[in-house]
Write an enzyme that holds these catalytic residues in place. Sequence first.
Site, PDB file in Angstrom:
ATOM      1  N   ARG A  94       0.851  -1.202   0.000  1.00 19.50           N
ATOM      2  CA  ARG A  94       0.000   0.000   0.000  1.00 19.50           C
ATOM      3  C   ARG A  94       0.884   1.248   0.000  1.00 19.50           C
ATOM      4  NH1 ARG A  94      -1.915   1.483   4.664  1.00 19.50           N
ATOM      5  NH2 ARG A  94      -2.740  -0.559   5.262  1.00 19.50           N
ATOM      6  N   TYR A 115     -16.344  15.720 -16.892  1.00 19.26           N
ATOM      7  CA  TYR A 115     -16.704  14.304 -16.895  1.00 19.26           C
ATOM      8  C   TYR A 115     -17.804  14.091 -15.838  1.00 19.26           C
ATOM      9  CZ  TYR A 115     -16.275   9.330 -15.947  1.00 19.26           C
ATOM     10  OH  TYR A 115     -16.544   8.010 -15.746  1.00 19.26           O
ATOM     11  N   ASP A 171      -7.550  18.411 -15.603  1.00 18.11           N
ATOM     12  CA  ASP A 171      -7.758  17.017 -16.013  1.00 18.11           C
ATOM     13  C   ASP A 171      -7.309  16.917 -17.469  1.00 18.11           C
ATOM     14  OD1 ASP A 171      -8.785  14.614 -17.018  1.00 18.11           O
ATOM     15  OD2 ASP A 171     -10.521  14.638 -15.677  1.00 18.11           O
ATOM     16  N   LYS A 181      -7.884   5.642 -19.988  1.00 17.91           N
ATOM     17  CA  LYS A 181      -8.157   6.112 -21.333  1.00 17.91           C
ATOM     18  C   LYS A 181      -6.894   6.026 -22.204  1.00 17.91           C
ATOM     19  CE  LYS A 181     -12.064   6.869 -19.288  1.00 17.91           C
ATOM     20  NZ  LYS A 181     -12.462   8.155 -18.739  1.00 17.91           N
TER      21      LYS A 181
END
Length: 384
Positions: A48, A100, A171, A196
């Site tokens: 982690r 988005y 973004d 993406k």
Amino acid sequence: MKRGINTRCLHLEDEEIKNYGAISFPIYQTATYAHPGVGQSTGYDYSRLQNPTREQLEKVVAGLEGGKDALALSSGMAAISLLMETFNPGDHFIVETDLYGGTIRLFDNVSAKNGYEFTQLKCSEDDIEGAIRDNTKAIYLETPTNPMMNIADITKISEIAKKHNLVLIVDNTFLSPYFQNPLDLGADVVVHSGTKFLGGHNDTLAGFVVSNNEEIIEKLRFMAMTTGSGLSPFDSWLILRGIKTLGLRMEQSQSNALKMAEWLTKQDIVTKVYYPGLPNHKGHDIIKRQARGFGSMITFDLQTEEQALEILERVRLIKFAESLGGVETLLTYPVTQTHADVPEELRQKNGITSRTLRLSMGVEDIEDLLGELESIFSAISGRE
Ligand SMILES: *Cc1c(COP(=O)(O)O)cnc(C)c1O
């Protein structure tokens, strides 16, 4: 001299021959690490916190965006959520209105509950400086916006942000670091849905936050370690592999997009095409100045809702699916898919209608893609 972007997709600056000389970076599929002795560490304690495969990916992405550091998270939304965790209750944000859909849902349902305040603006046109309050902490942009393809001037907005000591967040999913580097234009933080273009194969979810600001990076590292949304070793490897061909894919899909956008503008049943590579697009001059390309996302309006639905029903080679940025061409219906949770009033204000479709151009042969749409369009038009 800084190496070219295609080289940086494949190689780190300080690359050494290690891991038996493996050309493909190994997948360290381990949750934990043995300590050589008490009070000693190999530098890796628990995945982690640190994982070599994830770190390799983070270095590559930081290099592509020109950032000091990058964090790889389990999705784009995990990246944006993590970033929002670094602010405090009572903070105010100026955010692009055409974002988005998932980002709007996060701001409306999670961030608002945490005591954040938002002002939504069309950042390509509205007066940003006039919306700044005493408690404003950040400006949040997408450019091009999803799905309406509006272009905001990053340099101009970064000057406003600097003057008022605000964090400018961009973004950069739609253009990817291959075509646009917001940090070089004055932004403080870049976020990506790595699902993406960076991953590029419609097979893996991932997200990134990249920054040059040490204080922001430190907060992000602490939050990532604490909340645990780091990208898994295997998925990190898949994104590393995807990035190797980022440039090739971006060029091919952009070339397809230019041809598709030009073809769409000539169709009688298409009333509007939103593609910033078209010279008559409102943001054409700005994107030419601040980016190295126009990308491969096209939004267009049909005359009627029935036509839009019929196209979605009939496509076969082109897939009717959410998402974007992969090698396969996808057609999306924002009203019921990506932007379904955006309030109707806001959707209308942004221009997203039941006649609006969004295409993510892939790397297929353009003749085949045009061929499919040509036969569907003529079948639809013929019936009127
Ligand atoms: C898809 C997308 C996101 C969210 O990313 P996920 O990987 O799906 O969580 C954020 N911003 C933009 C612009 C996107 O297209």
